[in-house]
Design an enzyme around this catalytic site. Structure first.
Site, PDB file in Angstrom:
ATOM      1  CD  GLN A  99      -5.797  -1.998   3.192  1.00  0.00           C
ATOM      2  OE1 GLN A  99      -5.382  -0.886   2.874  1.00  0.00           O
ATOM      3  NE2 GLN A  99      -5.276  -3.119   2.714  1.00  0.00           N
ATOM      4  CE1 TYR A 182       1.928   3.205   4.998  1.00  0.00           C
ATOM      5  CE2 TYR A 182       1.359   1.157   3.892  1.00  0.00           C
ATOM      6  CZ  TYR A 182       1.744   2.485   3.832  1.00  0.00           C
ATOM      7  OH  TYR A 182       1.970   3.094   2.628  1.00  0.00           O
ATOM      8  N   GLY A 328      -4.329  -6.068  -8.203  1.00  0.00           N
ATOM      9  CA  GLY A 328      -4.231  -4.636  -7.978  1.00  0.00           C
ATOM     10  C   GLY A 328      -4.137  -3.828  -9.253  1.00  0.00           C
TER      11      GLY A 328
END
Length: 376
Positions: A99, A182, A328
């Site tokens: 990522q 982000y 996750g």
């Protein structure tokens, strides 16, 4: 409903996954001076049964993160360290994407890595995000007003170089971090992007940066490029009114899908990503991301992320609503998650949230990281 829908193989870009259960990117802060460690290798190797592991976010350049032990992918030593990890995952039969991550305005000028970088904190516009909690800095300061990016093409080039480095490290592909406030989101969102040039204003202009980054990554990895998006916003002070959100992400997802990327993962609304600021209002724009955007995706595979349980994932895959899921927190606490699903063993280990990120150099970094009990 097919009992083992999640366990069916699937083609993804140029690779074949042994199942449809992905381990999502999880910042765990165990890198040493931004470099991968042997403990990180053990962590990923424990979870190599995943159909696809997506690495924790890899910084494409030195930045002042809220987590001082986040890893990078900008130099030869990073490449060597990640090659060691990816090779081990491959030997165990796993697949792994990197990522790629740039924090943009969420960096801090006083953080050690930002000082070493010798550049300002950049954002699409000079607008500070609310919040922030840099625990490793005196006074735990919040976010600062960034310097406006003068030439976004220079940042596109940094993403491309990071992809080249990831390719040299042996990763099977790259996932662009386009969510949770982000840099990619900062360009997309009209609350953080007030530019009046070709990179701001209209939906098409605000989408340009993310799409150009995807094109640059495709030049390196061809079809083995993906993107993670969080259309509901909220986290890190992003989010637009519903109609602007729908218009923006409808255009961006449609155009990204035309590029021939391997998958798009949609992070749905979650309370943990929905802060309340001084106005007392939840920041996120809640809406059903599958209902709103799934029909737009004609070429890429579709994954869903955000508190998805194995039972829900099986149903969604069986009904054809998604091609796979990313998990996750439950992957933190259950290294043998795939085998538990295969054998019907419950996910009963609570994640040690206190050890999600490390606080100091003296603590045992294995706690809450590689020490969870396994049934298989």
């Amino acid at each position: 409903m097919a009992a083992n829908a999640l366990l069916r193989p699937i083609s993804l870009g140029t690779i074949e996954l042994k199942n449809r259960i992905g381990m999502s990117a999880l910042t765990r802060s165990r890198a040493h001076n931004t470099y991968p460690t042997d403990l990180m290798k053990e962590y990923y190797l424990q979870r190599a049964d995943a159909g696809l592991i997506v690495s924790e976010g890899l910084l494409i350049t030195r930045q002042g993160t809220e987590w001082p032990r986040a890893p990078g992918i900008w130099d030869v030593k990073h490449i060597e360290g990640w090659r060691n990890i990816v090779s081990a995952v491959h030997e165990a039969g796993g697949k792994m994407y990197a990522q790629l991550w740039h924090l943009g305005r969420l960096s801090h000028p006083d953080a050690p890595e930002q000082k070493l970088a010798g550049v300002p904190v950049y954002g699409p516009s000079s607008i500070a995000a609310r919040g922030g909690n840099f625990r490793h800095l005196p006074g735990t300061p919040g976010y600062v007003k960034p310097t406006t990016v003068d030439d976004p093409w220079a940042l596109v080039a940094q993403f491309k170089q990071a992809a080249i480095n990831a390719k040299q490290a042996g990763f099977d592909g790259v996932e662009l971090h386009g969510g949770t406030g982000y840099l990619i989101t900062q360009f997309l969102d009209d609350t953080s992007n007030k530019r009046t040039d070709q990179w701001g204003g209209s939906v098409e202009n605000r989408s340009r940066f993310g799409l150009e980054v995807l094109k640059a990554l495709i030049e390196v990895f061809d079809r083995d490029v993906a993107i993670k998006l969080s259309p509901t916003g909220g986290y890190n002070d992003v989010g637009m009114p519903l109609q602007e959100t729908l218009k923006t992400f409808t255009y961006f997802i449609s155009e990204a899908d035309k590029l021939g990327i391997s998958y798009i993962v949609l992070l749905r609304h979650s309370p943990r990503y929905d802060p309340v600021y001084e106005d007392g209002v939840h920041r996120a724009t809640q809406h059903d991301v599958l209902e709103s955007y799934r029909h737009l995706i004609k070429n890429a595979k579709v994954f869903i992320n955000g508190d998805v349980t194995p039972a829900e994932g099986q149903r969604l895959v069986s009904e054809g609503k998604v091609d796979g899921i990313f998990i996750g927190l439950d992957y933190i606490a259950h290294p043998d998650l795939v085998k538990r699903i295969e054998h019907g063993v419950p996910l009963d280990n609570p994640p040690n949230i206190r050890c999600f990120q490390t606080e100091d150099d003296d603590e045992d970094w294995s706690k809450g990281y590689t020490d969870y009990p396994m049934c298989f």
